[in-house]
Design an enzyme around this catalytic site. Structure first.
Site, PDB file in Angstrom:
ATOM      1  N   ASN A  11      19.007  18.706 -50.847  1.00  0.00           N
ATOM      2  CA  ASN A  11      17.760  18.449 -51.571  1.00  0.00           C
ATOM      3  C   ASN A  11      16.666  19.487 -51.317  1.00  0.00           C
ATOM      4  OD1 ASN A  11      17.194  17.629 -49.009  1.00  0.00           O
ATOM      5  ND2 ASN A  11      16.538  15.559 -49.543  1.00  0.00           N
TER       6      ASN A  11
ATOM      7  N   HIS B 232      12.836  20.215 -46.505  1.00  0.00           N
ATOM      8  CA  HIS B 232      12.469  19.164 -45.548  1.00  0.00           C
ATOM      9  C   HIS B 232      10.951  19.052 -45.496  1.00  0.00           C
ATOM     10  CE1 HIS B 232      12.234  16.846 -41.828  1.00  0.00           C
ATOM     11  NE2 HIS B 232      11.292  17.698 -41.444  1.00  0.00           N
TER      12      HIS B 232
ATOM     13  N   LYS C 253      15.886  24.508 -47.143  1.00  0.00           N
ATOM     14  CA  LYS C 253      17.226  24.191 -46.650  1.00  0.00           C
ATOM     15  C   LYS C 253      18.270  25.176 -47.197  1.00  0.00           C
ATOM     16  CE  LYS C 253      16.400  19.213 -45.973  1.00  0.00           C
ATOM     17  NZ  LYS C 253      16.907  17.846 -46.289  1.00  0.00           N
TER      18      LYS C 253
ATOM     19  N   GLU D  61       8.655  18.543 -34.569  1.00  0.00           N
ATOM     20  CA  GLU D  61       9.531  19.363 -35.416  1.00  0.00           C
ATOM     21  C   GLU D  61       9.107  20.829 -35.404  1.00  0.00           C
ATOM     22  OE1 GLU D  61      10.746  15.784 -38.520  1.00  0.00           O
ATOM     23  OE2 GLU D  61       9.625  17.510 -39.255  1.00  0.00           O
TER      24      GLU D  61
ATOM     25  N   TYR E 145      17.687  16.234 -36.117  1.00  0.00           N
ATOM     26  CA  TYR E 145      17.888  15.016 -36.909  1.00  0.00           C
ATOM     27  C   TYR E 145      18.323  13.831 -36.053  1.00  0.00           C
ATOM     28  CZ  TYR E 145      17.217  17.272 -41.449  1.00  0.00           C
ATOM     29  OH  TYR E 145      16.682  17.893 -42.546  1.00  0.00           O
TER      30      TYR E 145
HETATM   31  P1  ADP Z   1      13.467  13.011 -46.203  1.00  0.00           P
HETATM   32  O1  ADP Z   1      14.077  14.385 -46.015  1.00  0.00           O
HETATM   33  O2  ADP Z   1      12.950  12.811 -47.603  1.00  0.00           O
HETATM   34  O3  ADP Z   1      12.465  12.673 -45.150  1.00  0.00           O
HETATM   35  P2  ADP Z   1      15.310  11.265 -44.777  1.00  0.00           P
HETATM   36  O4  ADP Z   1      14.505  11.556 -43.560  1.00  0.00           O
HETATM   37  O5  ADP Z   1      15.559   9.834 -45.122  1.00  0.00           O
HETATM   38  O6  ADP Z   1      14.680  11.957 -46.076  1.00  0.00           O
HETATM   39  O7  ADP Z   1      16.751  11.955 -44.643  1.00  0.00           O
HETATM   40  C1  ADP Z   1      16.884  13.234 -44.073  1.00  0.00           C
HETATM   41  C2  ADP Z   1      17.813  14.057 -44.922  1.00  0.00           C
HETATM   42  O8  ADP Z   1      19.129  13.490 -44.874  1.00  0.00           O
HETATM   43  C3  ADP Z   1      17.488  14.089 -46.421  1.00  0.00           C
HETATM   44  O9  ADP Z   1      16.492  15.034 -46.753  1.00  0.00           O
HETATM   45  C4  ADP Z   1      18.823  14.428 -47.040  1.00  0.00           C
HETATM   46  O10 ADP Z   1      19.129  15.825 -46.897  1.00  0.00           O
HETATM   47  C5  ADP Z   1      19.770  13.649 -46.144  1.00  0.00           C
HETATM   48  N1  ADP Z   1      20.067  12.305 -46.669  1.00  0.00           N
HETATM   49  C6  ADP Z   1      19.220  11.228 -46.681  1.00  0.00           C
HETATM   50  N2  ADP Z   1      19.815  10.136 -47.209  1.00  0.00           N
HETATM   51  C7  ADP Z   1      21.070  10.531 -47.541  1.00  0.00           C
HETATM   52  C8  ADP Z   1      22.197   9.859 -48.132  1.00  0.00           C
HETATM   53  N3  ADP Z   1      22.137   8.559 -48.482  1.00  0.00           N
HETATM   54  N4  ADP Z   1      23.326  10.583 -48.345  1.00  0.00           N
HETATM   55  C9  ADP Z   1      23.406  11.881 -47.985  1.00  0.00           C
HETATM   56  N5  ADP Z   1      22.384  12.584 -47.415  1.00  0.00           N
HETATM   57  C10 ADP Z   1      21.227  11.918 -47.205  1.00  0.00           C
HETATM   58 MG    MG Z   2      12.671  12.407 -43.101  1.00  0.00          MG
END
Ligand code: ADP
Ligand code: MG
Length: 141
Positions: free
Chosen positions: A113, A116, A10, A127, A50
């Site tokens: 974070n 992905h 990312k 994806e 997304y």
């Molecule tokens: P993952 O990437 O671990 O699969 P999710 O699919 O739940 O997690 O969420 C997609 C992305 O959205 C996350 O990787 C993160 O960048 C962002 N995200 C998820 N939850 C939050 C939150 N509560 N606040 C801000 N950003 C979030």
């Molecule tokens: Mg996810």
């Protein structure tokens, strides 16, 4: 049987020059890198990618972040790719990620974070197709 997952390095991790370290961890984890490119996602592309999160309160923040700079989508192949790659990256929130995982090492926050990872075989196929044509996934193209 080998299956596939989509990794994305990312924009936060790209801007901090962590591409090399993250790719090394992917290699060391036994994943085959099928392709790799650096792209700047448009708002439309990020919103499409997304789409499952469009009703979530963090959606606008997520789209702004993912369009803030280049990212690196990487389709990967390995037996049990989806689950094994999610183990390698750790929990969504780096504060909860296990020691030694990519997010523990390189993520700065729940939203920024670092990486992905697809959450199912079905979503991995979708994806990967978001970034790579069928031709691009052939060895000789
Ligand atoms: P993952 O990437 O671990 O699969 P999710 O699919 O739940 O997690 O969420 C997609 C992305 O959205 C996350 O990787 C993160 O960048 C962002 N995200 C998820 N939850 C939050 C939150 N509560 N606040 C801000 N950003 C979030
Ligand atoms: Mg996810």
């Amino acid at each position: 049987m080998n299956n596939r997952t989509l990794a994305i390095i990312k924009p936060d991790a790209v801007s901090k020059n962590y591409i090399g370290q993250i790719v090394k961890m992917i290699n060391d984890g036994g994943f085959k890198i099928l392709r790799m490119k650096m792209v700047c996602m448009s708002k439309k592309s990020a919103e499409g990618f997304y789409e499952i999160h469009k009703e979530r309160p963090f959606f606008v923040e997520l789209i702004e972040f993912m369009t803030s700079g280049p990212c690196v989508p990487i389709p990967l192949e390995k037996e049990n790719a989806v689950e094994d790659y999610r183990k390698l990256i750790g929990a969504t929130n780096p504060a909860e990620a296990e020691e030694g995982t990519i997010r523990k090492l390189y993520a700065e926050s729940l939203s920024k974070n670092a990486v992905h990872g697809s959450d199912s075989d079905e979503n991995a196929v979708k994806e990967i197709a978001h970034f790579f044509s069928r031709d691009e996934l052939l060895n000789n193209k």
